[in-house]
Design a protein around this motif. Structure first.
Motif, PDB file in Angstrom:
ATOM      1  N   THR A   1      -7.458  43.117  30.673  1.00  0.00           N
ATOM      2  CA  THR A   1      -8.596  43.980  30.995  1.00  0.00           C
ATOM      3  C   THR A   1      -8.259  45.417  30.638  1.00  0.00           C
ATOM      4  O   THR A   1      -7.097  45.835  30.702  1.00  0.00           O
ATOM      5  N   PHE A   2      -9.292  46.152  30.266  1.00  0.00           N
ATOM      6  CA  PHE A   2      -9.085  47.551  29.910  1.00  0.00           C
ATOM      7  C   PHE A   2      -8.673  48.364  31.125  1.00  0.00           C
ATOM      8  O   PHE A   2      -7.893  49.308  30.997  1.00  0.00           O
TER       9      PHE A   2
ATOM     10  N   LEU B   1      -4.853  51.968  33.602  1.00  0.00           N
ATOM     11  CA  LEU B   1      -4.135  52.405  34.802  1.00  0.00           C
ATOM     12  C   LEU B   1      -2.629  52.165  34.731  1.00  0.00           C
ATOM     13  O   LEU B   1      -1.847  52.991  35.204  1.00  0.00           O
ATOM     14  N   LYS B   2      -2.216  51.042  34.151  1.00  0.00           N
ATOM     15  CA  LYS B   2      -0.798  50.688  34.183  1.00  0.00           C
ATOM     16  C   LYS B   2      -0.028  51.076  32.923  1.00  0.00           C
ATOM     17  O   LYS B   2       1.201  51.097  32.949  1.00  0.00           O
ATOM     18  N   HIS B   3      -0.723  51.350  31.846  1.00  0.00           N
ATOM     19  CA  HIS B   3      -0.002  51.718  30.628  1.00  0.00           C
ATOM     20  C   HIS B   3      -0.321  53.146  30.187  1.00  0.00           C
ATOM     21  O   HIS B   3       0.582  53.953  30.012  1.00  0.00           O
ATOM     22  N   VAL B   4      -1.594  53.449  30.014  1.00  0.00           N
ATOM     23  CA  VAL B   4      -1.975  54.767  29.503  1.00  0.00           C
ATOM     24  C   VAL B   4      -1.604  55.856  30.500  1.00  0.00           C
ATOM     25  O   VAL B   4      -0.968  56.852  30.135  1.00  0.00           O
TER      26      VAL B   4
ATOM     27  N   TYR C   1       2.596  55.689  30.817  1.00  0.00           N
ATOM     28  CA  TYR C   1       3.477  55.917  29.674  1.00  0.00           C
ATOM     29  C   TYR C   1       2.937  56.926  28.663  1.00  0.00           C
ATOM     30  O   TYR C   1       3.719  57.517  27.932  1.00  0.00           O
ATOM     31  N   TRP C   2       1.635  57.099  28.564  1.00  0.00           N
ATOM     32  CA  TRP C   2       1.058  57.976  27.552  1.00  0.00           C
ATOM     33  C   TRP C   2       0.470  59.247  28.137  1.00  0.00           C
ATOM     34  O   TRP C   2      -0.366  59.884  27.528  1.00  0.00           O
ATOM     35  N   ARG C   3       0.901  59.657  29.312  1.00  0.00           N
ATOM     36  CA  ARG C   3       0.397  60.876  29.937  1.00  0.00           C
ATOM     37  C   ARG C   3       0.710  62.099  29.073  1.00  0.00           C
ATOM     38  O   ARG C   3      -0.095  63.009  28.964  1.00  0.00           O
ATOM     39  N   ALA C   4       1.846  62.114  28.413  1.00  0.00           N
ATOM     40  CA  ALA C   4       2.211  63.258  27.564  1.00  0.00           C
ATOM     41  C   ALA C   4       1.360  63.310  26.299  1.00  0.00           C
ATOM     42  O   ALA C   4       1.021  64.394  25.822  1.00  0.00           O
ATOM     43  N   GLU C   5       1.001  62.141  25.755  1.00  0.00           N
ATOM     44  CA  GLU C   5       0.190  62.106  24.544  1.00  0.00           C
ATOM     45  C   GLU C   5      -1.273  62.462  24.815  1.00  0.00           C
ATOM     46  O   GLU C   5      -1.964  62.967  23.951  1.00  0.00           O
ATOM     47  N   PHE C   6      -1.753  62.150  26.009  1.00  0.00           N
ATOM     48  CA  PHE C   6      -3.127  62.459  26.407  1.00  0.00           C
ATOM     49  C   PHE C   6      -3.088  63.333  27.667  1.00  0.00           C
ATOM     50  O   PHE C   6      -3.259  62.842  28.783  1.00  0.00           O
TER      51      PHE C   6
END
Length: 94
Positions: free
Chosen positions: A61-62, A67-70, A73-78
């Motif tokens: 699911t998106f 919630l668990k990946h973006v 792990y991608w807080r710095a990229e976004f």
């Protein structure tokens, strides 16, 4: 393909698309109508980047992907991520 290069390709496309679409289909903005503060929803290129990355992931699911990946792990990229409840695809991408 890394998330940064994927975002750059999509963002380049949207910059060209917005210029041609706004010039042809939209009225000019008024002088004092610039939005203030933090954006209320992500830019369409960020949305498309996340949707493509979701389809390349193993998440079912998106919501769980966001919630668990973006957000983890991608807080710095976004850096300007909105909460999941505010995340909505812009009208042009529906």
């Amino acid at each position: 393909m890394s998330i940064v290069s994927l975002f750059c390709e999509i963002d380049d496309f949207f910059l060209k698309y917005e210029v041609s679409y706004i010039c042809e289909h939209c009225l000019p903005r008024e002088v004092g109508s610039e939005p203030r503060g933090r954006p209320r929803q992500p830019h369409p290129s960020e949305v498309m980047t996340l949707l493509i990355a979701f389809h390349q992931s193993n998440y079912r699911t998106f919501k769980h992907f966001y919630l668990k990946h973006v957000c983890v792990y991608w807080r710095a990229e976004f850096p300007h991520l909105v909460s999941y409840t505010r995340f909505d695809t812009p009208a042009g991408l529906r």
